[in-house]
Design a protein around this motif. Structure first.
Motif, PDB file in Angstrom:
ATOM      1  N   MET A 154      84.945 246.860  82.049  1.00 22.07           N
ATOM      2  CA  MET A 154      83.932 247.157  81.030  1.00 22.07           C
ATOM      3  C   MET A 154      83.784 248.663  80.875  1.00 22.07           C
ATOM      4  O   MET A 154      83.722 249.179  79.762  1.00 22.07           O
ATOM      5  N   LYS A 161      86.820 250.262  79.096  1.00 21.56           N
ATOM      6  CA  LYS A 161      87.168 249.823  77.739  1.00 21.56           C
ATOM      7  C   LYS A 161      87.113 250.995  76.771  1.00 21.56           C
ATOM      8  O   LYS A 161      86.239 251.836  76.840  1.00 21.56           O
ATOM      9  N   ILE A 166      78.624 245.032  76.027  1.00 22.27           N
ATOM     10  CA  ILE A 166      78.996 245.738  77.248  1.00 22.27           C
ATOM     11  C   ILE A 166      77.952 246.784  77.606  1.00 22.27           C
ATOM     12  O   ILE A 166      77.565 246.925  78.778  1.00 22.27           O
ATOM     13  N   SER A 222      81.205 243.394  70.782  1.00 23.02           N
ATOM     14  CA  SER A 222      81.537 243.341  72.211  1.00 23.02           C
ATOM     15  C   SER A 222      81.122 244.640  72.890  1.00 23.02           C
ATOM     16  O   SER A 222      80.656 244.630  74.032  1.00 23.02           O
ATOM     17  N   ASN A 223      81.253 245.770  72.184  1.00 22.20           N
ATOM     18  CA  ASN A 223      80.805 247.022  72.792  1.00 22.20           C
ATOM     19  C   ASN A 223      79.313 247.018  73.058  1.00 22.20           C
ATOM     20  O   ASN A 223      78.862 247.456  74.118  1.00 22.20           O
TER      21      ASN A 223
END
Lengths: 511, 291
Positions: free
Chosen positions: A293, A296, B25, B21-22
């Motif tokens: 994570m 990313k 996260i 999705s970021n």
């Protein structure tokens, strides 16, 4: 079972391959055992050969050597001294004198006592001066065992040095016969910082390891065959003595019929393995997840996230563990908070440490909290090393994120960290701090006998070992047996995994 | 998504998915950060609580003050702190020397006993270190290095076996090219000179890593410290001493003081650690990869 060729193997489906691997592993066990026996036989043969060769060499050196060499067989270093190698000669001679002196003064006594571990314990004797009976102390089993082992080590060292002394003479004769010059003491000293530098460097660390690790471990292995405990401490109350395999029988119950210890051992071992499995793999996968994570693309403040996690490594574990342990206690922060806000009733506190299942789960969860930062660091380093073009080409082929993970990231990680997983599993088996500081092994397991050290539901073998060495009635001999069992379990797991690893590696290697 | 014909549209879709999705996260990372920091914030807050010394159901003090820290001075805590500090400093120096000797030798020299030695230590490492405690205690007791005099005894215990932990720094030395040594040897340097003049300057990261981990060891050691000090307050380290304050009979009086003690222990170690973080990360990462 049927053996597949490489081509046939590649045709199998994933599950068939896995089944095949497992089946061939078990089918391979008898062969592996046979190989192991063969290897031991080979080892014994090699040892016998080496001994025979040494003896032959010693004999031929004596027969062919000159008088200086012959005298050296009795007076170590004589040959060196006679040939002008003063420093070496003096060292040999000094060692021999120290050895003989030690053996005469005390060594013989320790060796003589070793088979019995002492004859006369403490006793009441009449003392004419005080006109009363006073306790006098005689043999000390602990010291006899310790110095007995030490004396045996010393004898081995002496034999080795004596052999080196004989070799020296042979070598010196050869060199002189060839018309060359012998090394002087100055040369010897110089070689200690040059081509023999490794001996200089290793001298201190190895001395430490031998005195503080090897000797104690040998001693404790021997203790497993004695009845050394709080009531037989070998000096102040009673002597202890050899009891053979009795303690192992007590622990594993192969013929004693007494289940007190074997039941405890089974329970504790099972939980230790469960714990090690969950502690290792939960940390591994969650740590990897956190690292991914943070890594990313497009996620900002990477450094901040990492720093927050790394900071928790810096703070000494005992502080955080003890604090968290009290936080979850029956009258700790969490329960009191819930009580204050009327979310639970008095007397119905959440039994984090009182209920066996709750305690086990809480311990594993808190261990995740402890372990993720390390795994995050490790995984970050490895993930950054995965070639980016692997992912690029996977994307072009239309692989989803999950597919990229299972086909690239995970195999790569497993491939690189295979050995690390093994060490992490074994160190989790011995993870004393987390268990002891969080639960102290509790809650107590009422089904088990208290004679075996009041074992609780979260006790690992290692905390059990600690308990039976510190309680009121310390059972050192059983602690030794537990320690040996820990060794056996870890050794077996390591052997199995190492034998299993190559197949995994080949399978998941990158093409 | 597979059915979409317009590549532009597909691109937009992916961007939207990426943004979602970021965001997820970020939320997760914030939650994680909070969970990981909470205990430390709580300890700090509770160490500043004045109105009660036992556990309560709230975190923010109703009455703030440094009473707990002042109270620490009148206990054995300064003694424990000093003990631990001395042990940490001495251990850091000696252990680093020993670990470097060991790892450098095993990485650089090829001698007959090298492989057997490494295998032997691997097997030795499978025995629980705690097993040695019983005998070490009695031997140290005969030498007068237990209970009140536990500090030298504990230093001996920490340092003596530290050669077994050579793996990480050996992995580091393995990465320094051997051609460097050989070039220096051709120029007439002895093995010792190669170590001092060439390898050590290059090995700065691993030296710092070793010092750092050795320094942190005594602060967290519980088992040996407890066993060797055997209940004598003068010989305890911070871990053993503070742990006693949480025993059932003391926790009511000393809970907030434990928090204060924890803060005092954590601050210097944490600052040092954060300064040298880079080296620690390098060591841990390298160690795991090389096994």
């Amino acid at each position: 079972m049927k053996h597949y060729s490489d081509l046939e193997y590649l045709k199998l489906s994933k599950w068939q391959r896995f089944g095949y691997r497992v089946a061939s592993f078990f089918a391979g066990i008898p062969k592996a055992i046979w190989n192991f026996i063969k290897r031991i036989g080979l080892l014994l043969k090699t040892i016998a050969l080496v001994v025979a060769n040494e003896a032959k060499d010693i004999w031929s050196t004596f027969v062919q050597g000159d008088w200086k060499t012959k005298v050296s067989y009795l007076v170590m270093g004589f040959g060196c001294l006679a040939r002008g190698q003063i420093l070496r000669g003096l060292l040999f001679l000094l060692f021999e004198l120290v050895f003989i002196g030690y053996m005469v003064v005390t060594g013989v006594y320790w060796l003589r006592m070793l088979p019995s571990l002492g004859i006369q314990g403490p006793m009441k004797e009449y003392n004419a001066i005080y006109d009363t009976y006073v306790t006098t102390y005689h043999d000390n089993s602990f010291k006899i065992l310790l110095y007995g082992v030490l004396t045996l080590f010393f004898i081995i060292a002496f034999l080795y040095t004596w052999r080196a002394n004989v070799k020296q003479n042979k070598l010196a004769e050869q060199i002189l016969r060839a018309g060359k010059k012998l090394k002087s003491g100055k040369d010897d000293l110089r070689s200690l910082v040059d081509d023999q530098f490794h001996k200089t460097l290793l001298a201190l660390p190895m001395t430490g390891i031998i005195v503080f690790t090897v000797l104690p471990i040998v001693f404790m292995i021997l203790v497993a065959f004695t009845n050394y405990d709080g009531a037989h401490d070998g000096y102040n109350n009673n002597l202890f003595t050899w009891v053979g395999w009795k303690n192992f029988n007590t622990m594993l119950n192969w013929s004693s019929g007494n289940k007190t210890y074997s039941a405890t051992f089974g329970e504790v071992l099972t939980w230790t393995l469960i714990w090690a499995f969950f502690a290792t793999f939960s940390n591994y996968f969650l740590g990897m997840l956190v690292a991914m994570m943070i890594n990313k693309k497009g996620i900002r403040l990477k450094k901040l996230w990492r720093t927050v996690l790394v900071m928790t490594i810096a703070i000494p574990q005992f502080i955080s563990l003890l604090y968290v342990s009290k936080m979850f206690a029956k009258n700790g922060l969490i329960n009191l908070f819930l009580l204050d806000h009327g979310l639970i009733q008095q007397g119905h506190e959440l039994p984090f440490w009182e209920n066996p299942t709750w305690a086990r789960i809480t311990v594993i969860l808190i261990n995740i909290w402890i372990g993720i930062p390390y795994l995050m660091l490790i995984a970050t380093g490895i993930l950054m090393n995965i070639p980016a073009d692997l992912y690029e080409s996977a994307k072009i082929d239309g692989a989803s994120g999950w597919q990229q993970y299972t086909k690239i990231t995970l195999p790569y990680m497993l491939f690189i960290t295979g050995p690390y997983l093994l060490t992490s599993f074994t160190s989790n088996m011995n993870n004393f701090n987390v268990i002891f500081l969080l639960t102290g092994g509790g809650p107590t397991n009422a089904a088990l006998s208290t004679a075996a050290g009041n074992v609780g539901h979260t006790d690992l073998l290692i905390t059990w070992l600690f308990k039976i060495t510190t309680g009121e009635e310390a059972q050192y001999y059983l602690a030794s047996v537990v320690g040996i069992m820990v060794f056996v379990v870890i050794a077996v797991i390591s052997l199995v995994v190492y034998n299993f690893l190559p197949s995994i590696k080949n399978e998941e290697d990158f093409q | 998504m597979a059915k979409e014909n317009n590549s532009m549209q597909r691109h937009m879709g992916m961007r939207a998915a990426n943004a979602i999705s970021n965001t997820l996260i970020y939320i997760l990372l914030i939650v994680i950060s909070v969970i990981w920091l909470i205990p430390f914030v709580f300890i700090l807050l509770q160490s500043l609580r004045v109105e009660s010394t036992w556990q309560v159901g709230y975190v923010v003090p109703r009455q703030w003050g440094f009473d707990n820290y002042v109270r620490l001075l009148s206990t054995n805590f300064p003694k424990w702190y000093l003990n631990t500090l001395i042990m940490a400093l001495v251990t850091a120096v000696l252990q680093t020397v020993i670990v470097l000797c060991m790892s450098y030798t095993l990485s650089r020299f090829r001698f007959k006993m090298r492989k057997p030695l490494m295998q032997f230590m691997l097997i030795l490492g499978m025995f629980p270190g705690m097993l040695t405690m019983i005998i070490l205690y009695r031997v140290l007791k005969d030498l007068g290095m237990t209970q009140a005099n536990a500090v030298p005894g504990l230093i001996l215990v920490y340092v003596a076996s530290s050669g077994m932990g050579y793996y990480v720094s050996k992995g580091f030395f393995d990465t320094i090219p051997k051609s460097l040594d050989e070039a220096a040897r051709v120029d007439g340097a002895t093995r010792a000179q190669v170590l001092y003049k060439i390898i050590l300057p290059l090995a700065k990261p691993i030296v710092i890593y070793t010092i750092l981990t050795a320094f942190m060891g005594p602060w967290g050691d519980f088992v040996f410290a407890r066993y060797i000090s055997m209940g004598t307050a003068a010989g305890m380290n911070v871990a053993v001493g503070l742990n006693n304050w949480l025993n059932l009979d003391q926790i009511g009086n000393n809970y907030t003081m434990f928090c204060a003690g924890g803060v005092v222990v954590a601050i210097p170690v944490t600052i040092l650690f954060m300064c040298l973080q880079r080296y620690y990360v390098e060591g841990v990462t390298g160690g795991a990869v090389k096994g």
